[in-house]
Design an enzyme around this catalytic site. Structure first.
Site, PDB file in Angstrom:
ATOM      1  N   GLU A 128      12.345  19.201 -16.232  1.00  0.00           N
ATOM      2  CA  GLU A 128      12.569  18.404 -17.431  1.00  0.00           C
ATOM      3  C   GLU A 128      12.431  19.261 -18.688  1.00  0.00           C
ATOM      4  O   GLU A 128      13.190  19.105 -19.643  1.00  0.00           O
ATOM      5  CB  GLU A 128      11.605  17.211 -17.464  1.00  0.00           C
ATOM      6  CG  GLU A 128      11.892  16.197 -16.367  1.00  0.00           C
ATOM      7  CD  GLU A 128      11.181  14.878 -16.569  1.00  0.00           C
ATOM      8  OE1 GLU A 128      10.500  14.701 -17.602  1.00  0.00           O
ATOM      9  OE2 GLU A 128      11.302  14.003 -15.686  1.00  0.00           O
ATOM     10  N   GLU A 129      11.470  20.165 -18.680  1.00  0.00           N
ATOM     11  CA  GLU A 129      11.300  21.045 -19.839  1.00  0.00           C
ATOM     12  C   GLU A 129      12.566  21.854 -20.101  1.00  0.00           C
ATOM     13  O   GLU A 129      13.016  21.983 -21.252  1.00  0.00           O
ATOM     14  CB  GLU A 129      10.124  21.987 -19.608  1.00  0.00           C
ATOM     15  CG  GLU A 129       9.924  23.007 -20.716  1.00  0.00           C
ATOM     16  CD  GLU A 129       8.701  23.881 -20.510  1.00  0.00           C
ATOM     17  OE1 GLU A 129       8.616  24.924 -21.187  1.00  0.00           O
ATOM     18  OE2 GLU A 129       7.830  23.528 -19.701  1.00  0.00           O
TER      19      GLU A 129
END
Length: 384
Positions: A241-242
């Protein structure tokens, strides 16, 4: 990936927030070297923008990750990189594992206020001797009764001086390096925690960054996220997600660089014509816009696969790599066409040049994500 009317409404809300609550204050925050995260986060929380994909039971909206990508694109239109980065730490770096694997009690205590904007979060992974090499971290959390006692330090921590809690990766056993790590929530008001002065950075000036020291810091073992020893795996999942958020976040910033450069070169004359009328300039800007659209398509493809529950390690790594490379290529090329004005500190493209350079370093350096891609392709040489 198809965006709906609901996606567009979310985009409009974020766009309006950036225009009214961030951009008018960016120059001041850049000079100060920090911005009021607690104030900004509270306003974001009231709009539901800090928990777009988080469980509704803890105050989130419970939407799929395509909505978070729409948010990331629009928040990237801020006139600096530091504030979007800080927000991304809260939503996509320090809380995904907590939301997915944390106990209900832990989520009630930390995730709910983080979604509401009542707490600021930081992610504690990198150390002075272990940045992209996550397995090499040295910070220890040893058991003592029902507590962990933590010793070590973390480096380059965004939100450090304003954070209410840290999602900390620490070694909790003497097992193998991929099996001895746990993610632990550590409140920053716990005795034994101290901070360096704010670090003096090349870019991202409006986000506060510091080193954090842990000297016999005692927290309950109940603050461990999920299963002890699964921290490395959870952190690798958080990286997905980062990296998607980071790649999406840079799109609007880079698009602004191209648009602003078009406007400037159209008005700037040299040798009897506008700078933009030189083929080398308008061809180059067309190339850069094309590359940016390729990045956008890659981010959307990766997000679509992620929503379907597929392993997006390769695609997310590719998006991170491509985003970081374009952050360097587009800002450098555009700055060149501003001439001497491009070398001025307060020039918008100059600021993007400094801020976006981090994208090839943070969240896994280019060389690390290239190694990941090679491993997935089956072409990475085996060690020893």
């Amino acid at each position: 990936m198809m965006f709906t009317q609901e996606h567009q409404q979310l985009r409009q809300t974020v766009r309006q927030f950036v225009d009214t609550e961030i951009n008018p204050y960016v120059d001041q925050w850049e000079r100060q070297g920090h911005y009021p995260a607690k104030t900004v986060f509270k306003k974001l929380g009231q709009l539901g923008l800090l928990g777009i994909t988080k469980p509704q039971a803890f105050g989130g909206l419970g939407l799929d990750y395509s909505y978070q990508i729409a948010f990331a694109e629009e928040i990237g239109a801020a006139h600096c990189g530091g504030v979007p980065l800080s927000i991304g730490v809260q939503t996509d770096m320090a809380t995904p594992a907590l939301a997915r694997f944390g106990s209900d009690a832990l989520r009630d205590q930390f995730l709910t206020p983080a979604i509401a904007g009542e707490m600021v979060a930081a992610i504690g992974v990198s150390e002075p001797g272990a940045g992209s090499d996550v397995a090499a971290i040295k910070t220890q959390a040893r058991k003592d009764g029902d507590d962990y006692v933590i010793n070590g330090s973390k480096m380059w921590i965004t939100n450090a001086t304003q954070a209410d809690f840290i999602c900390l990766l620490a070694n909790t056993s003497d097992d193998a390096v991929h099996k001895n790590k746990s993610l632990i929530i550590v409140p920053t008001n716990t005795p034994g925690i101290s901070f360096s002065d704010k670090l003096d950075k090349l870019g991202m000036r409006s986000s506060d960054t510091a080193q954090i020291f842990f000297d016999d810091v005692r927290v309950p073992q109940a603050y461990c996220i999920g299963q002890e020893g699964a921290g490395f795996t959870m952190q690798m999942l958080q990286f997905q997600e980062e990296r998607l958020f980071g790649a999406a976040m840079c799109i609007k910033s880079l698009e602004n660089c191209i648009t602003q450069t078009i406007d400037y070169t159209r008005e700037r004359s040299a040798f009897g014509q506008s700078v933009l009328d030189n083929q080398v300039v308008h061809f180059r800007l067309a190339e850069l816009q094309t590359e940016l659209e390729c990045l956008r398509a890659l981010v959307y493809q990766a997000t679509s696969s992620y929503i379907q529950g597929e392993d997006v390690t390769t695609l997310a790594s590719m998006a991170k790599l491509k985003g970081g490379r374009l952050c360097r290529e587009i800002t450098d090329s555009c700055l060149q066409y501003w001439g001497g004005m491009g070398f001025m500190w307060d020039n918008p493209v100059s600021r993007a040049y400094r801020d976006q350079r981090l994208c090839s370093i943070g969240g896994g350096a280019d060389e690390v994500v290239l190694g990941i891609i090679c491993k997935k392709m089956g072409i990475l040489p085996k060690r020893g």
